[in-house]
Design a protein around this motif. Structure first.
Motif, PDB file in Angstrom:
ATOM      1  N   TYR A   1      58.981  -8.664  -9.363  1.00  0.00           N
ATOM      2  CA  TYR A   1      58.512  -8.251 -10.686  1.00  0.00           C
ATOM      3  C   TYR A   1      59.232  -6.949 -11.025  1.00  0.00           C
TER       4      TYR A   1
ATOM      5  N   PRO B   1      48.826  -2.765 -10.693  1.00  0.00           N
ATOM      6  CA  PRO B   1      49.112  -4.179 -10.967  1.00  0.00           C
ATOM      7  C   PRO B   1      49.291  -4.466 -12.459  1.00  0.00           C
ATOM      8  N   SER B   2      48.462  -3.855 -13.322  1.00  0.00           N
ATOM      9  CA  SER B   2      48.524  -4.204 -14.744  1.00  0.00           C
ATOM     10  C   SER B   2      49.773  -3.654 -15.419  1.00  0.00           C
TER      11      SER B   2
ATOM     12  N   ARG C   1      46.525  -9.984 -10.578  1.00  0.00           N
ATOM     13  CA  ARG C   1      47.615 -10.682 -11.292  1.00  0.00           C
ATOM     14  C   ARG C   1      47.593 -12.165 -10.933  1.00  0.00           C
TER      15      ARG C   1
END
Lengths: 80, 571
Positions: free
Chosen positions: B235, B244-245, B288
């Protein structure tokens, strides 16, 4: 692209395909190079097309017998 | 995040592991380009160690335009290609004397046989390749017809069916390349000069598939583990800083993760090797759910601030594979360089951009082009039970009760044709428990399966925790009044369950009885990693000189001792 740059690329490609360095100004032709057979000729053409981003016409292929001729034809394509 | 140690490795000079790894990474934009350019390939010169690979080409049409790109792609794959291109020969007389190649390629313009019917052509081709098969044991690749319209596609189907069953012979789909390239596969200009209409794009893609997909299965074992960094590889963003966001998945990284999920479904193990906090990684997957990769996809996780090379070594040990079976993917060139220095021979992919990673994963040498065997699909589940086995062993009062509690079942098959690929794979790829390192090709195994005085046994293993599939190959033959055990090859993930004695002795005793002999002799060859196998043979014959024969009554006693602990059945 200037002529001397085109000449440098052509010499580099011919040298890589024939597996020997080609010096600036050195006279190199299909007649003078035993290794420059029909299949090497096609390989030189294809590598140049990739390097210079144009395609030779079919009727030009058999006449590309020496570096100055190749450079002249390539220049015409690049100028078009 | 760049650490001082890895940054200094990124400045290493060519001529060492770090330099080689970074030079190889510099080739990636060329070799994994959508359409690599011949000019760019010609300019590449490998400056890292290469292993020799020998290919013989039997042909009736030009192959020369493929040669230069092929040698460059093979260099990226780690091989210096020694190529013998035979004379133009429509009759496939196999004029070359080279019988020691690693692989052979049949490269035909089938248009030159237009006067023959499909029946006659396919029968003739089968006969010629069968004749070659009898001369040499190397894998034989047969290029199909390309481009393939209706009649050519019918002939391609006939080609596959007429060559089916010939051991070590595979039809390679040049026609798929022609389908993908469409009109760009053909260049009519070349016909006048070379009698071939293969375009530059076509020649280069054929070279790439040969080097990255069709030849590697002939040369080296498949990559078994893909070890992955997280930040910047799976990612965009830094987990520790953005949470994570804050991380971006996007179509390109999603495609990377989906490709990896695809490999997982084919039995390739995934390992996570990341410099992060374990809690953060746990939160990543919890928060996620849009990520295609899930925690269960990973057979091993190393999440720490230590050197990634340590994580990779730990993965190799836990997953019972050599570090040469790992592909390490990281977006940080310093990490790549440091790992390559610490683990010589480690295969690495620099994740410079996700689109390039997706293209690379599609064709990475050692990953693509291998047949998926049942044993591959069972591997992950079998390994995941290792922790439970270790717990049981620790609690068992003595070895016999450990073995009994596992409820081990061994399934034996004598000369099983359907196991040809797996038998060859075990001979080729096992290192620790392999008594003589014969490295038998499929053709050589197939030959043994047909000989009257030879017996080849495949052994499958399961216990109450998992099914390991076929994990052992034992190759034997009669010589005089003795059975010669030419090779015992056991997958290392099957070791440690107390089954080796029963497995080997039961197979050898049965082979002796079928061949009417009552003593056995074990061939042993010392290799760099096969001490476990050599130690086993020494233990069986402690009072005997090396190479002496063992009465099968001794071996049968060992089997009898294990009968209450291990279930053994023959099919």
């Amino acid at each position: 692209m200037e002529k001397k740059e085109v000449d440098a690329v052509v010499r580099e490609v011919v040298g890589m395909v024939l597996q020997r360095p080609i010096e600036p100004g050195e006279v190199v032709s299909r007649d003078s190079e035993p290794a420059w057979d029909s299949l090497k000729h096609v390989e030189i053409v294809l590598a140049l097309e990739g390097a210079l981003a144009f395609r030779f016409n079919e009727d030009e292929l058999s006449g590309l017998d020496d570096i100055p001729t190749i450079v002249d034809v390539a220049e015409r394509h690049l100028a078009a | 995040m760049t650490h001082p140690a890895v940054f200094s490795a990124a400045r290493a000079e060519p001529g060492d592991g770090a330099g080689w790894a970074l030079e190889r990474a510099a080739w990636q934009p060329v070799v994994f380009a959508e359409r690599p350019r011949r000019f760019d390939l010609l300019r590449l010169e490998p400056r890292w160690p290469l292993r020799q690979a020998r290919l013989v080409v039997h042909r009736n049409q030009p192959f020369e335009l493929i040669v230069t790109p092929l040698k460059r792609f093979m260099a990226y794959a780690g091989f210096a290609l020694e190529l013998t291109v035979g004379p133009y020969d429509d009759s496939l007389q196999f004029a070359t004397d080279d019988l020691a190649a690693d692989a052979e390629l049949i490269w035909l313009d089938f248009g030159r046989y237009d006067q023959l019917s499909e029946d006659v052509l396919s029968a003739w081709l089968r006969d010629r390749i069968k004749a070659r098969r009898e001369q040499c044991s190397a894998p034989i690749l047969v290029a199909d017809i390309a481009p393939a319209e209706d009649s050519e596609q019918r002939m391609n189907d006939r080609l596959r069916s007429c060559l089916d069953g010939l051991p070590g012979v595979n039809v390679i789909a040049i026609s798929e390349i022609a389908d993908e390239l469409g009109s760009a596969f053909v260049d009519e200009r070349a016909r006048v000069i070379t009698a071939s209409t293969l375009s530059d794009d076509g020649a280069i893609e054929i070279a790439r598939r040969l080097a990255f997909q069709w030849l590697p299965p002939c040369l080296e074992p498949r990559i078994k583990v893909v070890a992955l960094d997280l930040d910047g590889t799976l990612y965009s963003g830094l987990l520790g800083e953005e949470g994570p966001s804050g991380l971006e998945l996007g179509p390109a990284y999603r495609a990377v993760q989906e490709a990896l999920v695809g490999f997982h479904s084919q039995g390739v193990l995934l390992a996570m090797v990341s410099r992060n906090q374990p809690d953060d990684v746990e939160a990543l997957f919890r928060d996620r759910p849009d990520f295609p990769l899930r925690p269960d996809h990973f057979a091993f996780k190393s999440i720490s601030w230590g050197a990634k090379a340590d994580g990779l070594a730990a993965a190799a040990e836990a997953l019972r594979i050599g570090t040469d079976a790992i592909l390490f993917i990281d977006d940080n060139p310093g990490e790549i360089a440091a790992a390559a220095v610490a683990i010589p021979g480690l295969r690495c992919l620099l994740a410079s951009n996700p689109d390039e990673v997706v293209r690379a994963l599609r064709c990475y040498p050692g990953l693509a082009g291998y047949r998926v065997l049942t044993s591959d699909l069972l591997r992950a589940a079998d390994l995941s039970a290792q922790d439970e086995r270790a717990r049981i062993a620790a609690q068992a009062p003595e070895p016999a009760s450990y073995v009994r509690s596992l409820a081990v079942r061994l399934g034996f098959a004598m000369d099983p044709q359907h196991e040809l690929a797996r038998l060859s794979e075990l001979s080729m790829k096992t290192n620790q428990f392999n008594t003589s390192l014969m490295r038998l090709s499929e053709a050589e195994v197939a030959d043994r399966l047909t000989r009257d005085d030879y017996r080849t046994i495949a052994v499958a293993l399961a216990d109450r925790l998992s099914d390991a599939g076929t994990i052992a190959a034992i190759f034997t033959r009669r010589e005089g009044r003795a059975l010669v055990v030419d090779e015992i090859a056991i997958s290392c993930r099957a070791l440690g369950r107390g089954a080796e004695d029963a497995l080997i002795c039961a197979a050898v005793v049965r082979a002796c009885r079928e061949l009417g002999v009552d003593v056995a002799r074990f061939v042993v060859k010392e290799g760099p990693r096969n001490e476990p196998a050599r130690n086993w043979v020494s233990a069986i014959t402690p009072e005997l000189a090396p190479g002496a024969t063992v009465p099968i009554s001794d071996l049968a006693k060992r089997v009898a001792q294990m009968k209450d602990l291990i279930t053994m059945t023959w099919t």
